[in-house]
Design a protein around this motif. Structure first.
Motif, PDB file in Angstrom:
ATOM      1  N   ARG A  61       0.834  -1.201   0.000  1.00  0.00           N
ATOM      2  CA  ARG A  61       0.000   0.000   0.000  1.00  0.00           C
ATOM      3  C   ARG A  61       0.868   1.251   0.000  1.00  0.00           C
ATOM      4  NH1 ARG A  61      -2.548  -0.177   5.031  1.00  0.00           N
ATOM      5  NH2 ARG A  61      -3.590  -2.017   4.259  1.00  0.00           N
ATOM      6  N   ARG A  62       1.912   1.273   0.834  1.00  0.00           N
ATOM      7  CA  ARG A  62       2.800   2.428   0.896  1.00  0.00           C
ATOM      8  C   ARG A  62       3.539   2.621  -0.430  1.00  0.00           C
ATOM      9  NH1 ARG A  62       1.526   6.154   3.828  1.00  0.00           N
ATOM     10  NH2 ARG A  62       3.592   6.963   3.532  1.00  0.00           N
ATOM     11  N   LYS A  63       3.900   1.523  -1.088  1.00  0.00           N
ATOM     12  CA  LYS A  63       4.588   1.624  -2.370  1.00  0.00           C
ATOM     13  C   LYS A  63       3.673   2.236  -3.433  1.00  0.00           C
ATOM     14  CE  LYS A  63       7.115  -1.158  -5.711  1.00  0.00           C
ATOM     15  NZ  LYS A  63       7.525  -2.503  -6.098  1.00  0.00           N
ATOM     16  N   ARG A  64       2.397   1.813  -3.438  1.00  0.00           N
ATOM     17  CA  ARG A  64       1.444   2.395  -4.396  1.00  0.00           C
ATOM     18  C   ARG A  64       1.229   3.879  -4.116  1.00  0.00           C
ATOM     19  NH1 ARG A  64      -1.432  -2.687  -3.504  1.00  0.00           N
ATOM     20  NH2 ARG A  64      -2.753  -1.594  -2.041  1.00  0.00           N
ATOM     21  N   LEU A  65       1.098   4.247  -2.842  1.00  0.00           N
ATOM     22  CA  LEU A  65       0.931   5.666  -2.503  1.00  0.00           C
ATOM     23  C   LEU A  65       2.158   6.479  -2.891  1.00  0.00           C
ATOM     24  CD1 LEU A  65      -0.862   5.456   0.952  1.00  0.00           C
ATOM     25  CD2 LEU A  65      -1.763   6.402  -1.168  1.00  0.00           C
ATOM     26  N   TRP A  66       3.325   5.902  -2.699  1.00  0.00           N
ATOM     27  CA  TRP A  66       4.548   6.596  -3.075  1.00  0.00           C
ATOM     28  C   TRP A  66       4.599   6.800  -4.584  1.00  0.00           C
ATOM     29  CZ3 TRP A  66       8.834   5.122  -5.984  1.00  0.00           C
ATOM     30  CH2 TRP A  66       9.905   6.008  -5.942  1.00  0.00           C
ATOM     31  N   LYS A  67       4.212   5.773  -5.354  1.00  0.00           N
ATOM     32  CA  LYS A  67       4.187   5.917  -6.819  1.00  0.00           C
ATOM     33  C   LYS A  67       3.218   7.003  -7.239  1.00  0.00           C
ATOM     34  CE  LYS A  67       5.346   1.253  -8.331  1.00  0.00           C
ATOM     35  NZ  LYS A  67       4.833   0.048  -9.008  1.00  0.00           N
ATOM     36  N   LEU A  68       2.025   7.025  -6.610  1.00  0.00           N
ATOM     37  CA  LEU A  68       1.036   8.044  -6.956  1.00  0.00           C
ATOM     38  C   LEU A  68       1.542   9.440  -6.618  1.00  0.00           C
ATOM     39  CD1 LEU A  68      -1.804   8.717  -7.995  1.00  0.00           C
ATOM     40  CD2 LEU A  68      -2.594   8.503  -5.632  1.00  0.00           C
ATOM     41  N   SER A  69       2.161   9.588  -5.460  1.00  0.00           N
ATOM     42  CA  SER A  69       2.653  10.919  -5.092  1.00  0.00           C
ATOM     43  C   SER A  69       3.813  11.338  -5.983  1.00  0.00           C
ATOM     44  CB  SER A  69       3.074  10.948  -3.621  1.00  0.00           C
ATOM     45  OG  SER A  69       4.191  10.126  -3.414  1.00  0.00           O
ATOM     46  N   SER A  70       4.667  10.396  -6.394  1.00  0.00           N
ATOM     47  CA  SER A  70       5.765  10.775  -7.286  1.00  0.00           C
ATOM     48  C   SER A  70       5.247  11.119  -8.680  1.00  0.00           C
ATOM     49  CB  SER A  70       6.812   9.669  -7.363  1.00  0.00           C
ATOM     50  OG  SER A  70       6.281   8.526  -7.978  1.00  0.00           O
ATOM     51  N   LEU A  71       4.208  10.418  -9.151  1.00  0.00           N
ATOM     52  CA  LEU A  71       3.608  10.772 -10.441  1.00  0.00           C
ATOM     53  C   LEU A  71       2.834  12.081 -10.334  1.00  0.00           C
ATOM     54  CD1 LEU A  71       2.269   7.332 -11.726  1.00  0.00           C
ATOM     55  CD2 LEU A  71       4.242   8.606 -12.557  1.00  0.00           C
ATOM     56  N   GLY A  72       2.242  12.343  -9.164  1.00  0.00           N
ATOM     57  CA  GLY A  72       1.456  13.562  -8.966  1.00  0.00           C
ATOM     58  C   GLY A  72       2.302  14.819  -8.925  1.00  0.00           C
ATOM     59  N   ARG A  73       3.585  14.671  -8.605  1.00  0.00           N
ATOM     60  CA  ARG A  73       4.465  15.844  -8.585  1.00  0.00           C
ATOM     61  C   ARG A  73       4.780  16.347  -9.991  1.00  0.00           C
ATOM     62  NH1 ARG A  73       8.220  12.803  -5.454  1.00  0.00           N
ATOM     63  NH2 ARG A  73       7.093  12.339  -3.567  1.00  0.00           N
TER      64      ARG A  73
END
Length: 144
Positions: A61-73
């Motif tokens: 879950r944390r890995k998916r959130l990290w991917k989303l936040s890195s793509l969101g930047r």
């Protein structure tokens, strides 16, 4: 062998005595520590397996959130998207929240709904995917 050895039983008598003494030992008491050990080890092993499964779910879950936040930047401006002006495909709510556009499929949905969807335990993939077409998300676009 001498007559004295035969009369008293000698070596065979001693072996018979040791064998019967061995049979008369309190075997349930001798086996009790191993029984307790295996019985006590089962709940511990189950608890460790459960902790490992929970840790794995948390890390995914944390890995998916990290991917989303890195793509969101690095949001890419997108002119048009599928589902723009329609309700969100996750919550079916009105378009009053900030929408994002998933790339390359260009489906539009609420950012908060997508974030809560990828945090669920029943999320179907290890990667970020679109909830409509199930394509892998390679970027996040900002509707202009």
């Amino acid at each position: 062998m001498s007559r004295q050895t035969i009369r008293t039983g000698g070596v065979p008598g001693l072996l018979a005595l040791v064998f019967f003494a061995w049979l008369l030992l309190p075997w349930p008491l001798l086996l009790l520590p191993t029984t307790i050990m295996y019985t006590a080890a089962q709940p511990v092993a189950f608890a460790l397996a459960l902790c490992l499964a929970n840790l794995t779910r948390y890390l995914r879950r944390r890995k998916r959130l990290w991917k989303l936040s890195s793509l969101g930047r690095r949001k890419v401006p997108v002119d048009a998207a599928y589902g723009e002006g329609e309700p969100c495909c996750i919550c079916f709510g009105a378009e009053d929240e900030a929408n994002i556009c998933l790339l390359p499929c260009r489906h539009s949905l609420h950012a908060s709904c997508y974030r809560s969807w990828i945090c669920t335990d029943s999320y179907p993939s290890r990667d970020l995917i679109c909830p409509i077409c199930r394509r892998k998300v390679t970027g996040v676009g900002k509707l202009v």
